[in-house]
Design a protein around this motif. Structure first.
Motif, short mmCIF file in Angstrom:
data_model
loop_
_atom_site.label_atom_id
_atom_site.label_comp_id
_atom_site.label_asym_id
_atom_site.label_seq_id
_atom_site.Cartn_x
_atom_site.Cartn_y
_atom_site.Cartn_z
N ASP A 50 0.83 -1.21 0.00
CA ASP A 50 0.00 0.00 0.00
C ASP A 50 0.87 1.26 0.00
O ASP A 50 0.51 2.26 -0.64
CB ASP A 50 -0.92 -0.01 1.22
CG ASP A 50 -1.88 1.17 1.21
OD1 ASP A 50 -2.77 1.21 0.33
OD2 ASP A 50 -1.75 2.06 2.07
N ARG B 168 0.45 7.05 -8.75
CA ARG B 168 1.60 7.88 -8.39
C ARG B 168 2.48 8.16 -9.60
O ARG B 168 2.64 7.32 -10.49
CB ARG B 168 2.46 7.19 -7.33
CG ARG B 168 1.76 6.94 -6.02
CD ARG B 168 2.71 6.37 -4.99
NE ARG B 168 3.74 7.34 -4.60
CZ ARG B 168 4.52 7.21 -3.54
NH1 ARG B 168 4.40 6.14 -2.77
NH2 ARG B 168 5.40 8.12 -3.24
N THR C 71 2.01 8.83 -0.31
CA THR C 71 2.21 10.19 -0.81
C THR C 71 3.57 10.75 -0.44
O THR C 71 3.91 11.86 -0.84
CB THR C 71 1.12 11.12 -0.25
OG1 THR C 71 1.16 11.10 1.19
CG2 THR C 71 -0.26 10.71 -0.73
N THR D 43 -0.71 1.85 -9.88
CA THR D 43 -0.68 3.03 -9.01
C THR D 43 -0.88 4.31 -9.82
O THR D 43 -0.41 4.40 -10.96
CB THR D 43 0.66 3.12 -8.25
OG1 THR D 43 0.68 4.30 -7.45
CG2 THR D 43 1.84 3.16 -9.21
N LEU E 261 1.86 1.70 -3.66
CA LEU E 261 0.78 2.00 -4.60
C LEU E 261 0.01 3.27 -4.26
O LEU E 261 -0.42 4.00 -5.17
CB LEU E 261 -0.19 0.82 -4.67
CG LEU E 261 0.39 -0.52 -5.10
CD1 LEU E 261 -0.72 -1.55 -5.23
CD2 LEU E 261 1.16 -0.41 -6.41
N ASN E 262 -0.15 3.56 -2.98
CA ASN E 262 -1.05 4.64 -2.58
C ASN E 262 -0.42 5.70 -1.68
O ASN E 262 -1.10 6.63 -1.26
CB ASN E 262 -2.28 4.05 -1.87
CG ASN E 262 -3.00 3.02 -2.72
OD1 ASN E 262 -3.35 3.29 -3.87
ND2 ASN E 262 -3.20 1.83 -2.18
#
Length: 294
Positions: free
Chosen positions: A104, A136, A110, A134, A107-108
């Motif tokens: 996670d 990103r 910040t 993702t 993929l997610n």
């Protein structure tokens, strides 16, 4: 040159529709032929293995040598479907492995993140698998191919899924650091020898190896975490293993950080020695006065 490049690309596009077991079988045969025919490259592999695994028997090193040529061929042919097959095929054949929290994070997350991606033969599969899953922004560094047509094909194919920004080595570090500080992700392959001027000598399996200290420097300049990503060839495709972020990395000592990177990399290689990029002359740059390994 352009005609042969064009035909090669057409051939790879055609292979994208071949069932995986058949493609892997073709790769096995091709790899065994390469092991016998590509004598200079086989000698490089054998010298690397002798330097890194002196305690393994000659028979064991020869088995690893034969297997590594098979993985060379299979992973290259796999780029046909990685770069040209429908998205659902790539998703089905690439599996993310690791703690859910670490996956996670990739993929997610910040926060700035560097994926330490050693030169295992599945490194393109790992990059494609992650960027397609993702939103990103992901940055990768590439070296220009001699043939412009091949260069365009490789660069475009590696960016076919996701928000990928390929940067050439000659672009310098500023765009890389800027992307990281905006919360981006860098897919980095730093286990390379770029010559005496750009490298530091640190042990690799106990042998002094010229190694670029970019992992430490980019991590420090970009204020980024480092997560290792290991790619493993499997019968079904690839397992992409996401490991936990390294703690207390980087430090203020880039040489010590690079030595630690090589130490941990050696541990990863021990788990799948045939799948590391032994065809590369890893020890081509030697310390002053040291004899050539090759």
């Amino acid at each position: 040159m352009s005609l042969s490049a064009r035909l090669g690309i057409v051939f790879m596009k055609g292979l994208a529709h071949v069932p995986l077991p058949l493609l892997r079988g073709f790769g096995y045969v091709l790899g065994r032929i390469l092991h016998s025919a590509a004598v200079p490259r086989r000698r490089v592999v054998d010298k690397n293995l002798a330097a890194c695994f002196p305690d393994k028997s000659e028979a064991m090193r020869q088995r690893i040598s034969r297997e590594t040529f098979v993985y060379v061929a299979q992973s290259w042919l796999d780029r046909s479907w990685l770069w040209h097959a429908p998205r659902e095929v790539v998703e089905r054949r690439t599996k993310l492995v690791g703690a859910p929290a670490d996956i996670d994070e990739v993929l997610n997350g910040t926060t700035p993140l560097i994926l330490f991606a050693p030169h295992f033969y599945g490194l393109d599969a790992a990059a494609t698998s992650l960027t397609m899953r993702t939103p990103r922004e992901s940055t990768t560094i590439y070296t220009t191919q001699r043939n412009p047509m091949i260069d365009d094909w490789v660069r475009i194919s590696r960016a076919r899924f996701g928000n990928v920004k390929p940067l050439n080595r000659v672009d310098g570090i500023k765009p890389i650091v800027a992307a990281l500080r905006k919360g981006g992700m860098l897919y980095l392959l730093p286990d390379m020898d770029f010559g005496r001027d750009q490298s530091v000598f640190v042990p690799f399996f106990g042998v002094p190896a010229a190694t670029v200290p970019s992992l430490s420097r980019f991590s420090r300049l970009g204020r980024a975490k480092v997560l290792p990503v290991l790619s493993r060839v499997t019968r079904e495709g690839y397992d992409i293993e996401v490991l936990p972020a390294w703690k207390d990395f980087p430090t203020d000592d880039a040489v010590a950080d690079t030595a630690l990177m090589n130490e941990r990399l050696a541990g990863y290689i021990e788990t799948m020695p045939s799948q590391y990029y032994w065809v590369h002359r890893r020890f081509k740059t030697r310390p002053e006065g040291a004899p050539s390994i090759y």
